[in-house]
Motif scaffolding. Structure first.
Motif, PDB file in Angstrom:
ATOM      1  N   GLY A 102     -25.843 -11.904 -28.996  1.00  7.08           N
ATOM      2  CA  GLY A 102     -26.552 -10.626 -28.755  1.00  7.08           C
ATOM      3  C   GLY A 102     -25.665  -9.447 -29.729  1.00  7.08           C
ATOM      4  O   GLY A 102     -26.533  -8.598 -30.385  1.00  7.08           O
ATOM      5  N   ARG A 132     -33.037  -7.967 -28.672  1.00  6.43           N
ATOM      6  CA  ARG A 132     -33.580  -8.620 -27.509  1.00  6.43           C
ATOM      7  C   ARG A 132     -34.723  -9.542 -28.021  1.00  6.43           C
ATOM      8  O   ARG A 132     -34.802 -10.719 -27.448  1.00  6.43           O
ATOM      9  N   THR A 137     -32.860 -10.986 -23.499  1.00  5.74           N
ATOM     10  CA  THR A 137     -32.210 -10.185 -22.881  1.00  5.74           C
ATOM     11  C   THR A 137     -30.915 -10.419 -22.429  1.00  5.74           C
ATOM     12  O   THR A 137     -30.096  -9.684 -22.289  1.00  5.74           O
ATOM     13  N   MET A 140     -28.172 -10.134 -24.933  1.00  2.00           N
ATOM     14  CA  MET A 140     -27.995  -8.761 -25.184  1.00  2.00           C
ATOM     15  C   MET A 140     -27.138  -8.259 -24.317  1.00  2.00           C
ATOM     16  O   MET A 140     -26.015  -7.270 -24.462  1.00  2.00           O
ATOM     17  N   LEU A 173     -32.315  -1.968 -21.944  1.00  2.00           N
ATOM     18  CA  LEU A 173     -32.659  -3.166 -22.207  1.00  2.00           C
ATOM     19  C   LEU A 173     -33.655  -3.778 -21.123  1.00  2.00           C
ATOM     20  O   LEU A 173     -34.345  -4.603 -21.184  1.00  2.00           O
TER      21      LEU A 173
END
Length: 184
Positions: A102, A132, A137, A140, A173
């Motif tokens: 990330g 992302r 996701t 991150m 996010l």
């Protein structure tokens, strides 16, 4: 407005001087990738995210003694190709593999010229969104959680603003509509 000021201060105080001070010490890329980081996991994550991004060019990974990772694209006045330099503190060796992915997704998106070089919360969210797209996701969020865990390394007066910025970035996010909204 306060969040924006906090983001600008954090970025100027914590990132720019660190990167400027270490770029000249970073090894010149021989081929596509160069690094002076001693941790194999960190080097592997850097190479993995470069591959996932499908970016072409030269990349350098450097160690610096400052608080947060930083990134820049070095553009030469002659005909040499540009170099993407990511500079990280040594403590990121304690990050999980997901958090490292990330972190590199975020930093490489800044340096690749995909996100405006102007420092703002909106651009941080855009770099998170690009990261992302490259790493997912969950990675991150792992990076932002690891950053939050590392806030004890920054001056006390900056911690509240950093915590707030991380919370806003995590929310963005998880809700892609917020990722492009510069008002949050």
């Amino acid at each position: 407005m306060i969040r924006l000021i906090g983001t600008v201060l954090l970025s100027i105080v914590l990132c720019s001087p660190a990167l400027a001070a270490t770029v000249h010490k970073c090894p010149a890329p021989k081929g596509m990738l160069s690094t002076n980081h001693t941790d194999e996991r960190v080097r592997a994550a850097f190479a993995r995210v470069i591959a996932q991004s499908q970016l072409k060019g030269s990349f350098a990974l450097c160690v610096h003694p400052h608080y947060f990772p930083a990134a820049a694209r070095i553009i030469f006045n002659d005909h040499r190709p540009s170099i993407i330099v990511v500079s990280v503190p040594r403590y990121v060796s304690h990050y999980s593999d997901d958090a490292l992915d990330g972190m590199f997704g975020h930093e490489i998106s800044h340096a690749a010229g995909l996100i405006s070089p102007l420092i703002s919360l909106a651009n941080e969210k855009l770099a998170d969104a690009q990261g992302r797209d490259w790493v997912g996701t969950a990675k991150m969020i792992a990076f932002l959680n690891a950053t939050k865990q590392s806030l004890n390394r920054i001056p006390v007066r900056l911690r509240a603003a950093a915590r707030n910025e991380i919370a806003v970035r995590m929310t963005a996010l998880l809700d892609p509509i917020l990722a492009t909204d510069s008002r949050t």
